[in-house]
Scaffold this motif. Structure first.
Motif, PDB file in Angstrom:
ATOM      1  N   ALA A  67     -15.329 -15.762 -13.317  1.00  0.00           N
ATOM      2  CA  ALA A  67     -15.570 -15.619 -11.878  1.00  0.00           C
ATOM      3  C   ALA A  67     -15.340 -14.191 -11.424  1.00  0.00           C
ATOM      4  N   ALA A  68     -14.283 -13.564 -11.934  1.00  0.00           N
ATOM      5  CA  ALA A  68     -13.975 -12.187 -11.541  1.00  0.00           C
ATOM      6  C   ALA A  68     -15.067 -11.225 -11.989  1.00  0.00           C
ATOM      7  N   ARG A  69     -15.598 -11.421 -13.199  1.00  0.00           N
ATOM      8  CA  ARG A  69     -16.674 -10.556 -13.686  1.00  0.00           C
ATOM      9  C   ARG A  69     -17.922 -10.700 -12.833  1.00  0.00           C
ATOM     10  N   SER A  70     -18.270 -11.925 -12.480  1.00  0.00           N
ATOM     11  CA  SER A  70     -19.459 -12.120 -11.647  1.00  0.00           C
ATOM     12  C   SER A  70     -19.251 -11.542 -10.257  1.00  0.00           C
ATOM     13  N   LEU A  71     -18.032 -11.645  -9.729  1.00  0.00           N
ATOM     14  CA  LEU A  71     -17.725 -11.072  -8.417  1.00  0.00           C
ATOM     15  C   LEU A  71     -17.856  -9.559  -8.460  1.00  0.00           C
ATOM     16  N   ALA A  72     -17.336  -8.940  -9.525  1.00  0.00           N
ATOM     17  CA  ALA A  72     -17.388  -7.483  -9.637  1.00  0.00           C
ATOM     18  C   ALA A  72     -18.822  -6.977  -9.702  1.00  0.00           C
ATOM     19  N   GLY A  73     -19.722  -7.776 -10.273  1.00  0.00           N
ATOM     20  CA  GLY A  73     -21.102  -7.345 -10.396  1.00  0.00           C
ATOM     21  C   GLY A  73     -22.001  -7.731  -9.243  1.00  0.00           C
ATOM     22  N   SER A  74     -21.440  -8.399  -8.234  1.00  0.00           N
ATOM     23  CA  SER A  74     -22.293  -8.931  -7.165  1.00  0.00           C
ATOM     24  C   SER A  74     -22.527  -7.967  -6.019  1.00  0.00           C
ATOM     25  N   GLY A  75     -21.671  -6.959  -5.851  1.00  0.00           N
ATOM     26  CA  GLY A  75     -21.822  -6.028  -4.726  1.00  0.00           C
ATOM     27  C   GLY A  75     -21.280  -4.664  -5.081  1.00  0.00           C
ATOM     28  N   GLY A  76     -21.848  -3.633  -4.531  1.00  0.00           N
ATOM     29  CA  GLY A  76     -21.407  -2.282  -4.822  1.00  0.00           C
ATOM     30  C   GLY A  76     -20.051  -1.968  -4.219  1.00  0.00           C
ATOM     31  N   ALA A  77     -19.412  -0.919  -4.777  1.00  0.00           N
ATOM     32  CA  ALA A  77     -18.081  -0.527  -4.305  1.00  0.00           C
ATOM     33  C   ALA A  77     -18.103  -0.072  -2.854  1.00  0.00           C
ATOM     34  N   ALA A  78     -19.269   0.377  -2.384  1.00  0.00           N
ATOM     35  CA  ALA A  78     -19.375   0.826  -0.989  1.00  0.00           C
ATOM     36  C   ALA A  78     -20.162  -0.174  -0.138  1.00  0.00           C
ATOM     37  N   GLY A  79     -20.380  -1.362  -0.653  1.00  0.00           N
ATOM     38  CA  GLY A  79     -21.166  -2.352   0.070  1.00  0.00           C
ATOM     39  C   GLY A  79     -20.421  -2.920   1.262  1.00  0.00           C
TER      40      GLY A  79
END
Length: 284
Positions: A187-199
């Motif tokens: 879940a954490a990996r998918s969350l990290a890839g779902s939005g940019g750091a500045a999103g």
């Protein structure tokens, strides 16, 4: 003749723990399945039989059920365990990845159920145990699509329980809370890839990641997969199984809190757990 138990997603976590526990019972023949047969190889030493099974592939599902029925006449107990969490906000989540999650969590469960039911009806008995989640009774932010898949499992299980009962088939839903498996990492990996750091949801995603990490790391809030395996055994073997089993004290507290307090108060509780700065107003 022993009763055949078919478990999906037995390579790790809840599925593996359930296979190990049920394989101890001499009256059961446990079929542990996974997409990659090597992932369940270690279960053979515990007495389980091994089958390849991908719940997103029709031929794979049909072949696994046919193999069990060829030896036992029917699948006696189906444990629909395969599943994972695709995390991200409703706006940012990749819908192709969400669709793949639903193929596993919902449509794979549904198709496995369709495949075993004719044999169970012909035998006049059977048991289906669906692994849902407390996430089918309440929702945390950035997990809407995962929760939606588990809400769907709730609905399918309720309908199936009524439909299958006249044929001697019992249906139960198990709703685990936080279980210390690989689920949280996925879940954490998918969350990290779902939005940019500045999103626009970066702060919420970061808060969600912190909450998940802390909760799964807490022995007060989470439990080992063996806690669910014990409940799977009860649901699979009890003369009169419950319709639902909520697993872990924390899960029971959250489910009842959400039911009693209603949406607005639960939202207020979530705001205390997922504190984020208010987004700046967009330029006009």
């Amino acid at each position: 003749m022993t009763t055949a138990v078919l478990i999906t997603g037995a390579s790790s976590g809840i599925g593996r723990a359930a296979a190990l526990r049920l394989a101890r019972r001499p009256e059961l023949t446990v079929y542990a399945t996974a997409r990659r047969p090597g992932a369940v190889a270690g279960l053979a030493g515990a007495g389980a039989r091994l089958l390849p099974l991908d719940v997103t592939g029709e031929e794979s599902m049909a072949a696994a059920v046919a193999a069990v029925e060829a030896e036992h006449g029917s699948v006696g107990i189906l444990v629909n365990n395969a599943g994972y969490g695709e995390y991200g906000t409703v706006e940012e989540a990749d819908l192709d990845r969400v669709r793949r999650q639903f193929e596993t969590n919902v449509f794979g469960l549904a198709r496995m159920t369709q495949l075993v039911l004719p044999g169970m009806r012909a035998a006049g008995r059977g048991r289906i145990v669906n692994i849902g989640s407390m996430g089918g009774r309440l929702v945390f932010p950035a997990g809407g699509y995962y929760h939606a898949s588990k809400y769907a499992v709730e609905a399918l299980t309720d309908a199936l329980r009524f439909e299958a009962a006249p044929f001697g088939i019992g249906v139960s839903l198990i709703e685990p809370g936080l279980i210390r498996t690989g689920f949280g990492d996925t879940a954490a990996r998918s969350l990290a890839g779902s939005g940019g750091a500045a999103g626009p949801y970066a702060a919420l995603n970061a808060a969600t990641d912190r909450q998940m990490s802390a909760a799964y790391g807490s022995k007060l809030l989470s439990a080992p997969p063996e806690a669910v395996a014990r409940v799977v055994e009860r649901a699979a073997t009890a003369a009169r199984p419950r319709t639902r089993y909520v697993v872990t004290p924390a899960a029971r507290a959250l489910v009842h809190t959400r039911r009693l307090l209603g949406g607005r108060v639960f939202d207020a509780y979530l705001r205390t757990r997922f504190r984020t700065p208010r987004p700046a107003a967009a330029a006009v």
